[in-house]
Design a protein around this motif. Structure first.
Motif, mmCIF file in Angstrom:
data_model
loop_
_atom_site.group_PDB
_atom_site.id
_atom_site.type_symbol
_atom_site.label_atom_id
_atom_site.label_comp_id
_atom_site.label_asym_id
_atom_site.label_seq_id
_atom_site.Cartn_x
_atom_site.Cartn_y
_atom_site.Cartn_z
ATOM 1 N N ILE A 1 0.825 -1.212 0.000
ATOM 2 C CA ILE A 1 0.000 0.000 0.000
ATOM 3 C C ILE A 1 0.862 1.267 0.000
ATOM 4 C CG2 ILE A 1 -1.783 1.262 1.307
ATOM 5 C CD1 ILE A 1 -2.812 -1.565 2.136
ATOM 6 N N ARG A 2 1.947 1.278 0.786
ATOM 7 C CA ARG A 2 3.008 2.290 0.717
ATOM 8 C C ARG A 2 2.670 3.633 1.329
ATOM 9 N NH1 ARG A 2 6.686 0.850 -4.521
ATOM 10 N NH2 ARG A 2 6.480 -1.387 -4.235
ATOM 11 N N LEU A 3 1.986 3.608 2.456
ATOM 12 C CA LEU A 3 1.747 4.867 3.175
ATOM 13 C C LEU A 3 2.863 5.123 4.154
ATOM 14 C CD1 LEU A 3 -1.996 4.714 4.022
ATOM 15 C CD2 LEU A 3 -0.763 6.796 3.509
ATOM 16 N N TRP A 4 3.200 6.377 4.345
ATOM 17 C CA TRP A 4 4.205 6.678 5.361
ATOM 18 C C TRP A 4 3.550 6.697 6.733
ATOM 19 C CZ3 TRP A 4 5.287 11.080 1.651
ATOM 20 C CH2 TRP A 4 4.244 11.998 1.651
ATOM 21 N N THR A 5 4.256 6.078 7.673
ATOM 22 C CA THR A 5 3.770 6.045 9.049
ATOM 23 C C THR A 5 3.987 7.423 9.662
ATOM 24 O OG1 THR A 5 4.414 3.753 9.205
ATOM 25 C CG2 THR A 5 4.129 4.918 11.284
ATOM 26 N N LEU A 6 2.914 8.004 10.135
ATOM 27 C CA LEU A 6 3.020 9.328 10.752
ATOM 28 C C LEU A 6 2.131 9.402 11.972
ATOM 29 C CD1 LEU A 6 3.003 12.096 8.030
ATOM 30 C CD2 LEU A 6 4.714 11.718 9.779
ATOM 31 N N GLY A 7 2.382 10.400 12.764
ATOM 32 C CA GLY A 7 1.561 10.602 13.957
ATOM 33 C C GLY A 7 1.619 12.043 14.387
ATOM 34 N N ALA A 8 1.965 12.259 15.651
ATOM 35 C CA ALA A 8 1.864 13.596 16.230
ATOM 36 C C ALA A 8 2.818 14.610 15.596
ATOM 37 C CB ALA A 8 2.115 13.514 17.735
ATOM 38 N N THR A 9 3.914 14.136 14.989
ATOM 39 C CA THR A 9 4.863 15.094 14.397
ATOM 40 C C THR A 9 4.318 15.724 13.121
ATOM 41 O OG1 THR A 9 5.848 13.274 13.213
ATOM 42 C CG2 THR A 9 6.954 13.950 15.232
ATOM 43 N N SER A 10 3.392 15.003 12.473
ATOM 44 C CA SER A 10 2.660 15.582 11.349
ATOM 45 C C SER A 10 3.580 16.265 10.336
ATOM 46 C CB SER A 10 1.658 16.583 11.930
ATOM 47 O OG SER A 10 0.643 16.838 11.027
ATOM 48 N N HIS A 11 4.546 15.536 9.810
ATOM 49 C CA HIS A 11 5.471 16.080 8.797
ATOM 50 C C HIS A 11 6.205 17.323 9.296
ATOM 51 C CE1 HIS A 11 4.388 13.534 5.436
ATOM 52 N NE2 HIS A 11 3.150 13.960 5.365
ATOM 53 N N MET A 12 6.295 17.532 10.590
ATOM 54 C CA MET A 12 6.951 18.714 11.154
ATOM 55 C C MET A 12 6.200 20.003 10.785
ATOM 56 S SD MET A 12 10.939 19.416 10.754
ATOM 57 C CE MET A 12 12.038 18.684 11.894
ATOM 58 N N GLY A 13 4.923 19.848 10.488
ATOM 59 C CA GLY A 13 4.168 20.991 9.986
ATOM 60 C C GLY A 13 3.192 21.576 10.981
ATOM 61 N N TYR B 1 -2.591 19.643 -6.367
ATOM 62 C CA TYR B 1 -2.874 18.227 -6.176
ATOM 63 C C TYR B 1 -2.087 17.341 -7.127
ATOM 64 C CZ TYR B 1 -6.747 19.304 -3.065
ATOM 65 O OH TYR B 1 -7.484 19.716 -1.999
ATOM 66 N N PHE B 2 -1.969 17.803 -8.372
ATOM 67 C CA PHE B 2 -1.454 16.874 -9.369
ATOM 68 C C PHE B 2 -0.223 17.352 -10.115
ATOM 69 C CE2 PHE B 2 -0.976 14.571 -13.210
ATOM 70 C CZ PHE B 2 -1.109 13.275 -12.740
ATOM 71 N N MET B 3 0.821 16.528 -10.076
ATOM 72 C CA MET B 3 2.002 16.714 -10.919
ATOM 73 C C MET B 3 2.463 15.310 -11.306
ATOM 74 S SD MET B 3 4.343 19.668 -9.270
ATOM 75 C CE MET B 3 3.794 19.611 -7.596
ATOM 76 N N PRO B 4 2.760 15.091 -12.601
ATOM 77 C CA PRO B 4 3.120 13.729 -13.016
ATOM 78 C C PRO B 4 4.311 13.158 -12.251
ATOM 79 C CG PRO B 4 2.888 15.165 -14.921
ATOM 80 C CD PRO B 4 2.744 16.033 -13.719
ATOM 81 N N LYS B 5 5.195 14.044 -11.756
ATOM 82 C CA LYS B 5 6.387 13.544 -11.056
ATOM 83 C C LYS B 5 6.077 13.022 -9.661
ATOM 84 C CE LYS B 5 10.056 16.299 -13.029
ATOM 85 N NZ LYS B 5 10.896 17.451 -12.846
ATOM 86 N N GLN B 6 4.950 13.463 -9.116
ATOM 87 C CA GLN B 6 4.626 13.006 -7.759
ATOM 88 C C GLN B 6 4.237 11.533 -7.775
ATOM 89 O OE1 GLN B 6 1.459 15.569 -6.605
ATOM 90 N NE2 GLN B 6 2.808 17.041 -5.647
ATOM 91 N N THR B 7 4.475 10.878 -6.645
ATOM 92 C CA THR B 7 4.081 9.466 -6.573
ATOM 93 C C THR B 7 3.525 9.154 -5.187
ATOM 94 O OG1 THR B 7 6.309 8.939 -5.904
ATOM 95 C CG2 THR B 7 5.796 8.548 -8.189
ATOM 96 N N GLY B 8 3.035 7.941 -5.054
ATOM 97 C CA GLY B 8 2.683 7.378 -3.745
ATOM 98 C C GLY B 8 1.750 8.247 -2.928
ATOM 99 N N CYS B 9 2.182 8.514 -1.693
ATOM 100 C CA CYS B 9 1.302 9.165 -0.712
ATOM 101 C C CYS B 9 0.767 10.516 -1.171
ATOM 102 C CB CYS B 9 2.034 9.373 0.603
ATOM 103 S SG CYS B 9 2.697 7.880 1.289
ATOM 104 N N LYS B 10 1.437 11.122 -2.139
ATOM 105 C CA LYS B 10 0.961 12.422 -2.620
ATOM 106 C C LYS B 10 -0.421 12.268 -3.284
ATOM 107 C CE LYS B 10 4.564 14.880 -1.481
ATOM 108 N NZ LYS B 10 5.819 15.141 -2.087
ATOM 109 N N TYR B 11 -0.740 11.034 -3.640
ATOM 110 C CA TYR B 11 -2.045 10.785 -4.260
ATOM 111 C C TYR B 11 -3.093 10.283 -3.281
ATOM 112 C CZ TYR B 11 0.264 11.697 -8.622
ATOM 113 O OH TYR B 11 0.938 12.311 -9.627
ATOM 114 N N TRP B 12 -3.008 10.738 -2.043
ATOM 115 C CA TRP B 12 -3.987 10.362 -1.022
ATOM 116 C C TRP B 12 -5.406 10.740 -1.438
ATOM 117 C CZ3 TRP B 12 -6.796 14.471 0.637
ATOM 118 C CH2 TRP B 12 -6.238 15.724 0.407
ATOM 119 N N TRP B 13 -5.529 11.715 -2.342
ATOM 120 C CA TRP B 13 -6.865 12.209 -2.716
ATOM 121 C C TRP B 13 -7.535 11.335 -3.780
ATOM 122 C CZ3 TRP B 13 -6.778 13.450 -7.869
ATOM 123 C CH2 TRP B 13 -5.509 13.714 -8.416
#
Ligand SMILES: Cc1cc2nc3c(=O)[nH]c(=O)nc-3n(C[C@H](O)[C@H](O)[C@H](O)COP(=O)(O)OP(=O)(O)OC[C@H]3O[C@@H](n4cnc5c(N)ncnc54)[C@H](O)[C@@H]3O)c2cc1C
Length: 766
Positions: free
Chosen positions: A62-74, A242-254
């Motif tokens: 499936i290839r999702l990144w494991t995340l939690g409270a750090t929220s991409h440091m954002g 949302y969309f750029m052909p170079k993006q992959t994986g989790c960027k397509y959560w939508w």
């Protein structure tokens, strides 16, 4: 040779009966952490996972990144990466796999599980049914592995349901919910409009694309959506956000679908629709002529197993709700924490015409999750872990992410072990005295429990006299960096004690005369890191050129906490930075992180029950230098006394002993009045809890955290009795084959970077 002759009756399938103490159903991040934490406490565990690999949504399937409270440091959750087993996995993965290859991450998980002699792992083994002992107890579960044609009957004393959809608890008859609560039930103002927005999140399938270095033709499968349908129905594809052909994986959560369907029983249907969409989008990219840059691109991988977000949630002794998260309500039985935003998505997913594909609202800091969310009054020997825990739809929108799920998994595995060792039931564990003992076990293993004051007691360090070769008195963050523009507001976080603020001297440079505003801020809650209270502002009138300016604040710090010395945005000013890194010292920026809906300031619509505040977040290494400054009289918050604190991470202060920058032989000496019998010790290093360590795809700058102790020599009575080198882990275990009797232990420590003083977050001696 084997030859079996014709049988008139049918042959029977191979069957096996397996008895363990604790059965963990589902090998996602929650299940893996539940199994490992119980096994390490001596419990015999069976981990049963239907698919060939571990990790669930974080697996290479499936290839999702494991995340939690750090929220991409954002967001403003500083030093908020989950502790314990999950931390160990992420630190290991970052060391082996800083590029974020999902196949390698999966092997880190497998390696961790196979290293535990108390875990029997059953991959490819799908649980199909259960048997009950009485109305509230499961006695056994049934599973089948098509790879080895074997039917299993597992019996166990305790069961953990971490199957994502909650198959065990469902079959066992526990009360569950699907969909959204009414706003009134828990006073949740963010509860969605069930008709317009919908009340469930859908599934997603990702793809990876790759530049093949030469033009690649693409012929879509017949089932793919037509280009016209893609154009008409998927309004996000033309949107560069949302969309750029170079993006992959989790960027397509939508690429999400199914929120209006039955997300358990309609999963196959949802999957086929998602495949239509995915291959339709790729066809559009390759063949519509609108993305000429995609000519050399090929599909490297596309998922076949949909990533599920939401289905059943079970009703436990307590239901986590919006206010627990936003108000960061304390709980006497906190056993994990969360910190992802309240993150709802329109149920129509990729077909939705609603402007945003998600709605994320953050709280000002992390929130505790009570033990009562992991057990249900309906079942006496079943724990819940993962996205199925007892939370409302709105609270689930935050608690569902995998690092939070994994922290809950560790809480559950530890609870099962506690119950087995102490012969009590999961519901008896809610009693306060037992709860404290159980929480101590979690803390001992490096789990952080916010807003609790439980301290581990069985630590000989508490009785020791500690002496150290030096202690950092931070009177300067060295001026060894470069100029940095204040094109965005920039703050230095400094741990200050109650009372007067030390004088701070910085170097500024201006291109033309200007007034530079500097604000002294703190957090309204002393344990948070959201600078939402301004104590004082100073306006510096500056001519063009370089200046050395001393800031003398009159305001006093009301209680020990991190203060933010905020240099407000001014295009005409630069500030001098430092390349020196120090545990517990950070610079933050009032910046935008679109990945987690951080637009610099959170401004929710009227009356949705979330707060307005600014985001001040760090930059990832190699960026994010501290601001160089002299600090008059210095900060003395790195003392040896911090070694006794079991938070093992900065909260309202660094909570670390830090040696002086010039200390060439950093040493900690522990002495006791009488000789002690010592089996070993655990040294907690600083592996930078502020770093999100996304498990896949993101990629990280360093494999080993710069603050981490690299090597240690343990000396007793003048003799080196153990040494450990090349360390990158959070915990350095030093165990003695034969216990030693001594009244003194000396630890000689080193780290690998010159510009980073040696630091230790805590020591346990046992
Ligand atoms: C597209 C998408 C984006 C997301 N974004 C993020 C994100 O950025 N970061 C993040 O951390 N989370 C994210 N999430 C949420 C997160 O992935 C899920 O909520 C999470 O996987 C929950 O963990 P879990 O352990 O409960 O379930 P899972 O990861 O689904 O694990 C459950 C496991 O149980 C196994 N299982 C199921 N049934 C059986 C059975 N009968 N027998 C044996 N085994 C069984 C499954 O194979 C699976 O391995 C996202 C989810 C999706 C779909």
């Amino acid at each position: 040779m084997i030859e079996e002759f014709f049988e008139k009756e049918k042959r029977s399938i191979n069957t096996k009966e397996i008895n363990v103490d604790f059965l963990v159903a589902g090998g996602g991040m929650a299940g893996v952490c539940a199994a490992i934490s119980a096994a390490r406490l001596g419990v015999k565990v069976a981990l049963v996972q239907d698919r060939p690999v571990l990790g669930g949504n974080a697996s290479s399937e499936i290839r999702l990144w494991t995340l939690g409270a750090t929220s991409h440091m954002g967001n403003n959750n500083r030093w908020a990466r989950e502790g314990g087993v999950l931390n160990e996995i992420l630190v290991e993965n970052t060391y082996r796999n800083k590029e974020g290859n999902p196949v390698i991450f999966e092997m880190v998980l497998l390696d961790k599980v196979l290293s535990e002699k108390n875990i029997s792992l059953f991959l490819n083994t799908i649980i199909t049914d259960i048997e009950k002992k009485d109305s509230k107890k499961i006695s056994s579960i049934f599973a089948y592995n098509p790879q080895n044609e074997t039917k299993y009957k597992f019996t166990a004393k305790y069961f953990c349901d971490s199957t994502g959809d909650g198959l065990l608890a469902y079959l066992a008859g526990a009360t569950y919910r699907i969909g959204a609560e009414e706003r009134e039930e828990f006073d949740e103002k963010f509860a969605p409009d069930k008709v317009k927005y919908g009340e469930k999140l859908g599934h997603t399938i990702f793809f990876y694309s790759k530049d093949a270095g030469k033009p690649v033709k693409y012929v879509a499968p017949k089932f793919a959506m037509s280009m016209e349908e893609v154009e008409q129905q998927i309004n996000r594809i033309q949107n560069p956000n949302y969309f750029m052909p170079k993006q992959t994986g989790c960027k397509y959560w939508w690429i999400e679908y199914g929120g209006r369907l039955d997300t358990v029983r309609d999963t196959e249907e949802i999957k086929y629709k998602l495949l239509e969409v995915l291959y339709g989008i790729w066809n559009y990219v390759k063949n519509s002529g609108k993305y000429p840059e995609a000519e050399n691109y090929t599909l490297e991988w596309a998922g076949t197993v949909p990533g599920k977000r939401e289905s059943r949630r079970f009703v436990g002794y307590y239901m986590l709700s919006q206010k627990d998260i936003i108000e960061q309500r304390p709980h006497y039985d906190a056993v994990a924490f969360g910190g992802w935003s309240l993150d709802l998505h329109p149920a129509d997913g990729v077909f939705s015409k609603i402007k945003n594909a998600c709605n994320q609202w953050h709280s000002k800091g992390i929130y505790p999750i009570p033990y009562r969310c992991y057990i249900t009054p309906d079942l006496d020997n079943v724990f819940l872990a993962g996205r199925i825990i007892s939370a409302t739809h709105v609270a689930f929108a935050s608690s569902r992410v995998m690092a939070t799920s994994a922290a809950g998994g560790e809480a559950v595995g530890t609870a099962a072990a506690y119950c087995l060792i102490n012969k009590c039931t999961p519901s008896e564990l809610m009693e306060e005295s037992k709860m404290i003992e159980y929480q101590k076990l979690l803390i001992k293993n490096g789990v952080y429990l916010p807003q609790t004051d439980v301290e581990i007691s069985s630590n000989l360090l508490q009785e020791a006299e500690i002496s150290v070769s030096s202690e950092l008195l931070l009177n300067e963050i060295p001026f060894d960096g470069e100029w940095r523009s204040l094109s965005q507001s920039t703050a230095q976080m400094l741990p200050l004690k109650k009372g007067k603020v030390p004088e701070i001297t910085v170097k500024l440079r201006t291109s033309e005369p200007t007034t530079q505003r500097v604000e002294l801020r703190i957090s309204s809650k002393f344990f948070n890191h959201t600078p939402d209270v301004t104590l004082e502002a100073i306006d510096l009138d500056l001519n063009s050129g370089e200046h050395t300016r001393t800031l003398s604040f009159k305001a006093e710090i009301p209680q020990t906490c991190y203060a933010f010395i905020c240099f407000m945005k001014n295009e005409k000013t630069d500030i001098f930075t430092s390349n020196t890194l120090i545990s517990g010292i950070l610079s933050v920026f009032n910046k935008v992180v679109p990945a987690v809906s951080n637009w610099g300031r959170q401004e929710p619509p009227y009356d949705i029950g979330v707060e307005t505040f600014e985001f001040w977040c760090p930059e990832r290494r190699p960026k994010g230098q501290n601001i160089a400054m002299k600090i008059n009289t210095g900060l003395s918050c790195f003392s040896k006394e911090n070694l006794k604190i079991s938070d093992y991470r900065p909260i309202e202060k660094p909570n670390a002993w830090v040696a002086d920058l010039n200390d060439k032989a950093p040493t900690v000496t522990l002495s006791w009045k009488e000789k002690k019998e010592i089996n070993g010790l655990t040294i907690f290093t600083d592996t930078d809890y502020d770093h999100p360590m996304e498990s896949v795809q993101w990629g990280h700058y360093d494999d080993k955290m710069p603050f981490c102790v690299d090597s240690v020599e343990v000396i007793s009575e003048g003799e080196v009795i153990r040494s450990v080198g090349n360390n990158y882990e959070t915990r350095i275990f030093v165990s003695f084959e034969n216990k030693i009797m001594t009244n003194t232990l000396q630890l000689k420590l080193k780290n690998s970077l010159d510009k980073v003083p040696v630091s230790v977050m805590g020591i346990q001696v046992y």
